[in-house]
Design a protein around this motif. Structure first.
Motif, short mmCIF file in Angstrom:
data_model
loop_
_atom_site.label_atom_id
_atom_site.label_comp_id
_atom_site.label_asym_id
_atom_site.label_seq_id
_atom_site.Cartn_x
_atom_site.Cartn_y
_atom_site.Cartn_z
N ALA A 1 0.80 -1.22 0.00
CA ALA A 1 0.00 0.00 0.00
C ALA A 1 0.83 1.27 0.00
CB ALA A 1 -0.93 0.00 1.22
N THR A 2 2.05 1.24 0.55
CA THR A 2 2.79 2.48 0.79
C THR A 2 4.10 2.60 0.01
OG1 THR A 2 3.89 1.51 2.72
CG2 THR A 2 1.82 2.66 3.10
N ALA A 3 4.85 1.52 -0.13
CA ALA A 3 6.20 1.63 -0.69
C ALA A 3 6.19 2.11 -2.13
CB ALA A 3 6.91 0.27 -0.59
N HIS A 4 5.20 1.69 -2.89
CA HIS A 4 5.10 2.04 -4.31
C HIS A 4 5.23 3.54 -4.52
CE1 HIS A 4 3.82 1.82 -8.43
NE2 HIS A 4 2.63 2.34 -8.21
N PHE A 5 4.54 4.33 -3.71
CA PHE A 5 4.59 5.78 -3.85
C PHE A 5 5.70 6.40 -3.01
CE2 PHE A 5 0.18 4.63 -4.82
CZ PHE A 5 0.03 5.20 -6.07
N ALA A 6 5.84 5.94 -1.77
CA ALA A 6 6.79 6.59 -0.86
C ALA A 6 8.23 6.45 -1.34
CB ALA A 6 6.64 6.00 0.55
N ILE A 7 8.62 5.27 -1.75
CA ILE A 7 10.01 5.06 -2.17
C ILE A 7 10.29 5.73 -3.50
CG2 ILE A 7 11.71 3.30 -2.83
CD1 ILE A 7 10.61 1.53 -0.65
N THR A 8 9.33 5.66 -4.42
CA THR A 8 9.53 6.32 -5.71
C THR A 8 9.67 7.82 -5.53
OG1 THR A 8 8.20 4.60 -6.79
CG2 THR A 8 8.60 6.62 -8.03
N LEU A 9 8.83 8.41 -4.69
CA LEU A 9 8.93 9.85 -4.42
C LEU A 9 10.25 10.19 -3.75
CD1 LEU A 9 7.62 12.63 -4.43
CD2 LEU A 9 6.53 12.07 -2.26
N THR A 10 10.70 9.34 -2.83
CA THR A 10 11.97 9.58 -2.15
C THR A 10 13.13 9.58 -3.14
OG1 THR A 10 11.16 8.58 -0.10
CG2 THR A 10 13.54 8.71 -0.39
N VAL A 11 13.12 8.65 -4.07
CA VAL A 11 14.20 8.58 -5.07
C VAL A 11 14.15 9.81 -5.97
CG1 VAL A 11 15.12 7.28 -7.03
CG2 VAL A 11 14.34 6.07 -4.98
N LEU A 12 12.96 10.25 -6.35
CA LEU A 12 12.84 11.46 -7.18
C LEU A 12 13.41 12.67 -6.46
CD1 LEU A 12 9.29 11.03 -8.76
CD2 LEU A 12 11.44 11.34 -10.03
N VAL A 13 13.09 12.82 -5.17
CA VAL A 13 13.61 13.95 -4.40
C VAL A 13 15.13 13.86 -4.28
CG1 VAL A 13 13.64 15.04 -2.13
CG2 VAL A 13 11.46 14.30 -3.14
N TRP A 14 15.64 12.65 -4.04
CA TRP A 14 17.09 12.47 -3.95
C TRP A 14 17.78 12.82 -5.26
CZ3 TRP A 14 19.99 8.40 -6.43
CH2 TRP A 14 21.35 8.40 -6.07
N LEU A 15 17.20 12.39 -6.37
CA LEU A 15 17.78 12.73 -7.68
C LEU A 15 17.79 14.24 -7.88
CD1 LEU A 15 16.13 10.02 -9.96
CD2 LEU A 15 18.56 10.21 -9.44
N TYR A 16 16.71 14.89 -7.56
CA TYR A 16 16.61 16.34 -7.75
C TYR A 16 17.66 17.08 -6.93
CZ TYR A 16 14.69 21.03 -8.02
OH TYR A 16 14.54 22.39 -8.24
N ARG A 17 17.85 16.65 -5.68
CA ARG A 17 18.76 17.35 -4.78
C ARG A 17 20.21 16.93 -4.96
NH1 ARG A 17 17.43 20.13 -0.49
NH2 ARG A 17 19.17 19.25 0.69
#
Length: 277
Positions: free
Chosen positions: A97-113
């Protein structure tokens, strides 16, 4: 009078070619607006796809027959194995229920920063793969295994009264539950792994990233949400998007394979802070 020989000119030392300056990160507000617009469009299209239940169940029968003929119908065994271990089943429901969105969003933020020079390429690959997946949802509606109780599948969310992605009627009504082909749980997990494994400098982080899609695929099978064939489709679509985006990046920038250069000193980010991953 003796002539002195002209001194030999010193060989000119070749200076190493300067590395191209890293691309600056795109403007944050534009990325937030783009992400919001894309997610809204993605959700809207999923909701607007006709819920053809009869066709979705017929496709489920096709998938199971094909997998049985190929000897790769592993979902039912994994589903029953998970139900025999409730201490694992409940975390698996949370993970789905959670990892699909939470981890993908975390990786996107890490890439951006932390890796802004790679952000656009990888973000575009993720969006392209998801866009292609919408066509699959529309053209091939597919009932997930958890709807096939007559074939022995059990939904662990219902059986254990556990939290899950569709644990309430309201949550189920807000999405198209017959959009199982391709599995973007598998596709997004592969995208996260590729991004982190290729760009992180810490071995333990790369090891965890490598395990992430493996764990995700086991979870989506054992929780009776996806089939092996739709997981394979999600992986192939995402891999294709990553390859094509990489080729386009190389062609437009005139660079070779995109790799981070090793440095002797501690790597610092564009904001001057030490790299954390």
């Amino acid at each position: 009078m003796a002539q002195l020989a002209a001194p030999h000119p010193r060989p000119v030392e070749k200076q190493p070619a300067a590395s191209p300056a890293p691309s600056p990160a795109p403007r944050l507000w534009r990325e937030i607006a783009l992400a919001a617009a894309f997610y809204c469009a993605y959700t809207l299209v999923r909701l607007l796809i006709p819920h053809d239940e009869a066709t979705a169940y017929a496709h489920a029968s096709q998938i199971l027959r094909l997998e049985h003929a190929l000897g790769i119908d592993v979902e039912l065994d994994l589903n029953h194995a998970l139900l025999r271990a409730p201490s694992l089943a409940k975390p698996a429901n949370w993970f789905y229920a959670t990892a699909h969105f939470a981890i993908t969003l975390t990786v996107l933020v890490w890439l951006y920063r932390r890796r802004p020079q790679h952000f656009r390429r990888l973000r575009t690959a993720l969006m392209a793969a998801t866009g292609v997946a919408l066509l699959g949802f529309w053209l091939y509606p597919l009932a997930p295994p958890r709807f096939l109780g007559g074939r022995g599948f059990i939904d662990p969310v219902v059986a254990l009264h556990s939290f899950g992605l569709y644990s309430s009627p309201e949550a189920g009504s807000l999405t198209n539950q017959f959009a199982a082909m391709p599995s973007m749980h598998a596709g997004w997990a592969l995208w996260c792994a590729v991004a982190v494994v290729t760009l992180s400098r810490r071995p333990w982080v790369r090891a965890i990233a490598t395990l992430y899609p493996i764990v995700t695929i086991l979870v989506i099978f054992s929780t009776a949400n996806h089939y092996l064939l739709d997981a394979a489709a999600g992986v192939l679509i995402t891999a294709g998007a990553l390859v094509i985006s990489g080729l386009i990046h190389r062609k437009t920038t005139g660079t070779g394979p995109v790799k981070d250069h090793k440095v002797t000193n501690k790597t610092r980010n564009t904001d001057g802070s030490p790299d954390s991953i």
